[in-house]
Design an enzyme around this catalytic site. Structure first.
Site, mmCIF file in Angstrom:
data_model
loop_
_atom_site.group_PDB
_atom_site.id
_atom_site.type_symbol
_atom_site.label_atom_id
_atom_site.label_comp_id
_atom_site.label_asym_id
_atom_site.label_seq_id
_atom_site.Cartn_x
_atom_site.Cartn_y
_atom_site.Cartn_z
ATOM 1 N N SER A 1 0.812 -1.209 0.000
ATOM 2 C CA SER A 1 0.000 0.000 0.000
ATOM 3 C C SER A 1 0.857 1.275 0.000
ATOM 4 C CB SER A 1 -0.950 -0.057 1.189
ATOM 5 O OG SER A 1 -2.041 0.758 0.942
ATOM 6 N N HIS B 1 -7.610 -5.622 0.031
ATOM 7 C CA HIS B 1 -6.395 -4.831 0.256
ATOM 8 C C HIS B 1 -5.631 -5.360 1.469
ATOM 9 C CE1 HIS B 1 -4.040 -1.214 -0.215
ATOM 10 N NE2 HIS B 1 -4.190 -0.924 1.066
HETATM 11 C C1 GTR Z 1 -5.473 4.564 1.545
HETATM 12 C C2 GTR Z 1 -4.847 5.340 0.427
HETATM 13 C C3 GTR Z 1 -4.098 4.423 -0.481
HETATM 14 C C4 GTR Z 1 -3.237 3.438 0.251
HETATM 15 C C5 GTR Z 1 -3.838 2.965 1.564
HETATM 16 C C6 GTR Z 1 -2.871 2.329 2.553
HETATM 17 O O1 GTR Z 1 -6.229 5.356 2.377
HETATM 18 O O2 GTR Z 1 -5.869 6.000 -0.256
HETATM 19 O O3 GTR Z 1 -3.351 5.190 -1.405
HETATM 20 O O4 GTR Z 1 -1.973 3.926 0.424
HETATM 21 O O5 GTR Z 1 -4.431 3.985 2.258
HETATM 22 O O6 GTR Z 1 -1.714 2.701 2.670
HETATM 23 O O7 GTR Z 1 -3.340 1.428 3.266
#
Ligand code: GTR
Length: 443
Positions: A280, A422
């Protein structure tokens, strides 16, 4: 940050009294309702392939001075790569916070763990600047059975002590985001959070596979909030320098390079087999570290999304405009210029991935992580192929995006889209290990 310059037309309703109700309705629609609808439309997240705008990607292999195609590795490495790296630093990630900082490494502990099958080391990275200093802790696990160990190096989100329930891991004292599920309150880490993120860090699995693991809590480097670069290692810099060229992602990436300097000096570690990995936002940092520091032997991006592996021009899921508004400190201020103006970017994220050539690159996505634009991540990896071809590799070439849970491995570039959301899971790590085995000469 520059916002949208939406203009509102003043409406004088009393002047409409002479109009028929139907024309009043039409006027109200055009003057009042339509602007509101279009404002909502702008802020809606696009998850539809058919709404991806047409775009042309800049070709990283075109020499801007002569407008000719670069065909030699020599020119690419001596000139073009450097120009592109400077362009990314200037327009997006910010400059590295390396002016006049002095870095020292202190091996604080070196202990047998896990029934003497492995060793745990904690290394203080001491950073001095402007008469101030700061310590960050690098945690390293290495399997005992081997010398010359290849290592995965990545940042973690909540603290080294969260990656495993090993009671010997030191608990940091830096700011950390509160998290009820992890029992983190008052922005302080504690014993209660030990091991809460072990699901993301399969330490024993990696050790069994003959790999070491090294990690730093990213908040020790620069806390992840918009503090106008007052905290973290930015506090050790000359505050008269232009803060607008700093960013958190560059600070995190810089620290990864410092950690690599230590790992390359450690006699138990294979200096030329350190892979940088990140999930991420930390995948964005890993990509920037891997692109700018060619000592990293392999680069792995997991669900890094917008500002990471995903093409910005696709405007699918998270966009440049959104990310700059939600996380203004991640990138330098110049990046705001590209809010809703991605076509003006002198590069796109395939250019960043091209800078990793000829080293092995793995880009991973997850099918339910549409916010990170899996297809945009795949395409960026695929469009990096010409840079790999300079080195006589194929890269992903023109391959189709693979099916879910069917990794696509070319000579130097790999991609998978995992089922689920995610996250970074054991499945992801297994694919990275498999890929690393191919490149680090293991079976
Ligand atoms: C989210 C962000 C992403 C990603 C994510 C993370 O809020 O929009 O770009 O980086 O966080 O790091 O878990």
């Amino acid at each position: 940050m520059s916002g949208n310059s939406t203009k509102f037309v003043p409406i004088n309703l009393p002047h409409m009294s002479h109009l028929k109700p139907i024309s009043i309705a039409i006027r109200i629609f055009f003057l009042l309702i339509l602007p509101i609808i279009s404002l909502f439309a702008q802020s809606e997240v696009n998850y539809s392939e058919s709404a991806v705008p047409a775009f042309v990607l800049p070709d990283p292999l075109i020499d801007p001075k002569t407008s000719t195609k670069i065909k030699s590795v020599e020119f690419w490495e001596s000139t073009q790569r450097k120009v592109l790296l400077q362009s990314f630093a200037r327009e997006m990630y910010g400059t590295f916070p390396d002016q006049n900082l002095e870095v020292d490494f202190i091996l604080n502990s070196n202990q047998q763990v896990f029934d003497n099958t492995a060793v745990r080391k904690e290394v203080t990275i001491n950073i001095k600047g402007q008469g101030k200093e700061k310590d960050i802790t690098l945690l390293v696990y290495l399997p005992n059975a081997k010398s010359n160990v290849p290592v995965f190096l990545g940042l973690n989100f909540y603290g080294n002590h969260t990656i495993h329930d090993d009671p010997g891991i030191t608990i940091h004292r830096s700011w950390v985001p509160n998290n009820e599920a992890f029992e983190i309150s008052n922005n302080r880490a504690s014993e209660k959070n030990r091991g809460v993120r072990s699901n993301r860090w399969p330490v024993e699995y990696l050790l069994e596979q003959g790999y070491g693991l090294a990690t730093i809590y990213y908040g020790e480097i620069d806390p992840d909030f918009d503090d106008n670069f007052e905290n973290g290692i930015h506090a050790l810099l000359d505050q008269t320098t232009d803060k607008r060229t700093l960013s958190s992602i560059s600070a995190w990436a810089w620290a990864l390079s410092q950690a690599l300097t230590y790992l390359q000096q450690d006699p138990d570690i294979a200096a030329d087999q350190v892979a940088v990995i990140g999930h991420s936002r930390l995948g964005k940092a890993a990509l920037w570290a891997g692109a700018s520091d060619s000592r990293f032997a392999m680069v792995i991006s997991n669900d890094s999304g917008c500002g990471g592996a995903a093409l910005s021009r696709r405007r699918f899921g998270e966009t440049v405009n959104r990310i700059n508004h939600s996380f203004p400190h991640w990138f330098c201020e110049a990046f705001d210029r590209y809010n809703n103006e991605e076509n003006l970017l002198p590069f796109d994220q395939h250019t960043l991935l091209s800078l990793i050539a000829r080293r092995p690159l793995y880009v991973a996505s997850a099918v339910d992580d549409q916010w990170a634009d899996p297809r945009g991540e795949f395409l960026a990896a695929s469009y990096a192929s010409p840079a790999y071809r300079l080195y006589n590799y194929n890269g992903l070439n023109d391959a189709e995006m693979p099916d879910v849970d069917r990794p696509l491995l070319s000579d130097q570039v790999a991609y998978h889209i995992r089922s689920g959301g995610h996250d970074i899971t054991l499945y992801d790590w297994q694919q990275f290990v498999h890929f690393a085995n191919q490149h680090f000469g293991k079976k």
